[in-house]
Write an enzyme that holds these catalytic residues in place. Structure first.
Site, mmCIF file in Angstrom:
data_model
loop_
_atom_site.group_PDB
_atom_site.id
_atom_site.type_symbol
_atom_site.label_atom_id
_atom_site.label_comp_id
_atom_site.label_asym_id
_atom_site.label_seq_id
_atom_site.Cartn_x
_atom_site.Cartn_y
_atom_site.Cartn_z
ATOM 1 N N ASP A 72 33.299 -35.156 17.493
ATOM 2 C CA ASP A 72 33.741 -36.108 18.521
ATOM 3 C C ASP A 72 34.909 -35.526 19.307
ATOM 4 O OD1 ASP A 72 35.876 -36.460 16.710
ATOM 5 O OD2 ASP A 72 34.795 -38.094 15.727
ATOM 6 N N ASP A 74 38.494 -36.243 21.324
ATOM 7 C CA ASP A 74 39.641 -37.095 21.639
ATOM 8 C C ASP A 74 40.313 -36.537 22.885
ATOM 9 O OD1 ASP A 74 39.220 -38.642 19.359
ATOM 10 O OD2 ASP A 74 40.352 -37.240 18.109
ATOM 11 N N ASP A 148 49.924 -33.852 13.395
ATOM 12 C CA ASP A 148 50.179 -33.483 11.996
ATOM 13 C C ASP A 148 50.308 -31.972 11.751
ATOM 14 O OD1 ASP A 148 47.463 -33.318 12.498
ATOM 15 O OD2 ASP A 148 46.838 -34.657 10.879
HETATM 16 P P1 ATP Z 1 38.246 -34.692 12.109
HETATM 17 O O1 ATP Z 1 37.888 -35.661 13.208
HETATM 18 O O2 ATP Z 1 37.426 -33.475 12.029
HETATM 19 O O3 ATP Z 1 38.389 -35.378 10.801
HETATM 20 P P2 ATP Z 1 40.718 -34.560 13.538
HETATM 21 O O4 ATP Z 1 41.846 -33.583 13.474
HETATM 22 O O5 ATP Z 1 40.031 -34.725 14.842
HETATM 23 O O6 ATP Z 1 39.711 -34.139 12.410
HETATM 24 P P3 ATP Z 1 41.297 -37.328 13.737
HETATM 25 O O7 ATP Z 1 41.587 -38.320 12.662
HETATM 26 O O8 ATP Z 1 40.097 -37.509 14.598
HETATM 27 O O9 ATP Z 1 41.261 -35.916 13.021
HETATM 28 O O10 ATP Z 1 42.614 -37.249 14.626
HETATM 29 C C1 ATP Z 1 42.664 -36.632 15.906
HETATM 30 C C2 ATP Z 1 44.016 -35.961 16.084
HETATM 31 O O11 ATP Z 1 45.065 -36.934 16.013
HETATM 32 C C3 ATP Z 1 44.376 -34.939 15.027
HETATM 33 O O12 ATP Z 1 43.812 -33.683 15.314
HETATM 34 C C4 ATP Z 1 45.877 -34.929 15.090
HETATM 35 O O13 ATP Z 1 46.344 -34.191 16.186
HETATM 36 C C5 ATP Z 1 46.195 -36.393 15.339
HETATM 37 N N1 ATP Z 1 46.365 -37.141 14.079
HETATM 38 C C6 ATP Z 1 45.428 -37.812 13.390
HETATM 39 N N2 ATP Z 1 45.922 -38.380 12.288
HETATM 40 C C7 ATP Z 1 47.238 -38.067 12.277
HETATM 41 C C8 ATP Z 1 48.311 -38.367 11.402
HETATM 42 N N3 ATP Z 1 48.111 -39.098 10.315
HETATM 43 N N4 ATP Z 1 49.534 -37.873 11.724
HETATM 44 C C9 ATP Z 1 49.726 -37.127 12.845
HETATM 45 N N5 ATP Z 1 48.757 -36.817 13.688
HETATM 46 C C10 ATP Z 1 47.522 -37.272 13.439
HETATM 47 MG MG MG Z 2 38.519 -36.171 15.345
#
Ligand code: ATP
Ligand code: MG
Length: 470
Positions: A72, A74, A148
């Site tokens: 996905d 963002d 993060d």
């Molecule tokens: P995936 O979707 O593959 O699990 P992702 O990194 O895209 O990994 P998401 O939960 O979709 O994870 O979050 C999107 C983005 O938002 C992350 O890449 C990060 O930059 C930020 N993010 C998400 N959760 C947190 C958190 N708990 N603390 C700080 N930043 C966060």
């Molecule tokens: Mg994601």
């Protein structure tokens, strides 16, 4: 000069101005534009044409840099949620803790977040320092610092095909390193779920957790207790359905995150007898996920907790309960603890109970019983579960093989199989008892694969439990 030399020896990175990103062009980062969702390109373009900044951000950029198609996309922007909403026909502002905008393009959902600022230092927190709500907007470099891990804090502009890197994410991607941004203790305190995220990413990407990022985890792990159970559960589900569940569980253990935090994991990781079963279940889940097949959370959790059920089932039977009521009592006990602690959703819990309750019925291979079981809308889930029990050595392989033959056979052949199965007698000392009905279970059926409801609880079978090795 000397300072620089010492820093180099100590492995400390050169300090750069954290408000200025390193900008990389397409030939430097090598992102393949074809892997970028056309809707993400349209969305960023619309925002940019309206005078706003807009980038693909986070996990999608990380995956693109690794040459993986993101699941996905963002988007991060300096437009406020209201400004974003006005630009798109199907846009919805959601969330409380973090307000975001969901923009729909056909079936594809894109999440748009406004750059978050440092104002969050004053954001409301709980007594342990966990940030409760945070809708302070700010400049892009502050948004980067609030993310993060360094590899999750890069921004990609599809229009110019440039990547903006504020925290050395590119270098960490190349070195396969997971590094938290800022002071690890403070970042875990703000949001303890980051400890679970780092483990999931390490397992999923095959990256190493950088030592200062890893060090505080075993000490700070108990903070996860203060996170709402539903959020921990969501993260657990992501972890278990990542296609790398086995690796994640090993990593959780090595990071010191498995003890006393998540009762489910305690059960899974600290009972050697169940380990074979759990390993087989997770291997099969991982390969299903990798093959793009669906996985039912109900089946998965039923597997993870089966040995706990089995233990209690044995205890209730030893205390004089008949097999079927004993199984239901055991299921009640296990589900009760896990529902409290992990916010196991009702629907998942119902699926788990159905799969468990069907198990004794597989032991009855006489008369109409096997035919009735075959008609059960949840047969497939129960049967897959039975096979796991056989493969793990809990049941004789013969019973699984019999059911496979019965399942695949033509009508005439089925009769022959039933007749043949009537020959072996139950193990001496096990008395057959008629199972009482546990009340009507009127559940929806959504196909035979794991994940739907069933009427398995209203079993009229008389289990022999003869095949269960205790
Ligand atoms: P995936 O979707 O593959 O699990 P992702 O990194 O895209 O990994 P998401 O939960 O979709 O994870 O979050 C999107 C983005 O938002 C992350 O890449 C990060 O930059 C930020 N993010 C998400 N959760 C947190 C958190 N708990 N603390 C700080 N930043 C966060
Ligand atoms: Mg994601």
């Amino acid at each position: 000069m000397i300072k620089k030399f010492i820093r180099k020896i100590l492995g400390v990175k050169d300090e750069r101005d954290p408000t200025e990103p390193v900008v990389l062009g397409p030939e430097e980062h090598g992102i393949d534009l074809k892997l970028v969702s056309p809707n993400a390109i349209r969305l960023t373009q619309t925002l940019q044409e309206a005078g706003f900044k807009a980038f693909v951000v986070g996990g999608a950029v990380r995956d693109l840099l690794l040459g993986v198609k993101p699941k996905d996309f963002d988007i991060a922007t300096d437009a406020t949620p209201e400004q974003v909403k006005k630009l798109f026909r199907r846009a919805f502002i959601i969330g409380r803790r973090f307000q975001i905008v969901h923009v729909m393009f056909g079936q594809e959902l894109l999440e748009v977040t406004t750059f978050r600022g440092n104002g969050s230092n004053n954001a409301p927190k709980d007594e342990h320092g966990r940030v409760l709500r945070d809708n302070n907007f700010g400049p892009q470099h502050e948004d980067a610092a609030r993310r993060d891990f360094t590899i999750n804090a890069m921004y990609y502009d599809p229009a110019t095909q440039s990547v903006l890197d504020y925290h050395g994410g590119i270098a960490d991607i190349r070195e396969k390193t997971l590094r938290i941004i800022g002071m690890p203790e403070a970042r875990y305190r703000e949001d303890p779920v980051r400890m679970l995220r780092v483990v999931r990413f390490a397992a999923k990407l095959g990256f190493t957790i950088e030592p200062t990022t890893r060090a505080p985890i075993p000490v700070m792990a108990p903070l996860i207790d203060n996170v709402p159970a539903a959020r921990v559960f969501d993260e657990m589900l992501k972890l278990l359905l990542s296609g790398h569940a086995l690796a994640c569980l090993k990593e959780l253990r090595s990071a010191g995150l498995h003890h006393g935090l998540l009762p489910l994991l305690d059960v899974v990781l600290e009972q050697p007898i169940g380990m074979k079963f759990v390993t087989l279940a997770l291997e099969s889940t991982d390969s299903r996920v990798k093959a793009g097949k669906g996985v039912s959370p109900g089946f998965l959790f039923a597997s993870l907790l089966w040995h706990q059920v089995l233990e209690k089932w044995t205890a209730y039977r030893a205390a004089g309960e008949a097999p079927i009521p004993a199984l239901h009592l055991a299921a009640d006990d296990v589900l009760e603890t896990q529902t409290d602690n992990l916010a196991l959703q009702r629907r998942i819990a119902t699926d788990m109970r159905d799969i468990w309750a069907m198990q004794p019925r597989f032991e009855r291979r006489t008369g109409k019983a096997p035919y009735k079981l075959l008609e059960n809308p949840r047969f497939r889930a129960g049967y897959d579960f039975l096979l796991l029990r056989c493969e793990s050595g809990e049941l004789e392989m013969e019973i699984g093989e019999w059911w496979t033959a019965f399942y695949e056979a033509e009508a005439g052949e089925r009769e022959r199989l039933v007749t043949q199965a009537n020959r072996p007698a139950p193990v001496a000392g096990e008395k057959k008892k008629r199972a009482p009905r546990r009340g009507p279970r009127n559940r929806s059926s959504e196909g035979a694969d794991a994940g739907a409801g069933s009427n398995a609880g209203s079993s009229d079978s008389a289990p022999t439990v003869s095949n269960i090795r205790e």
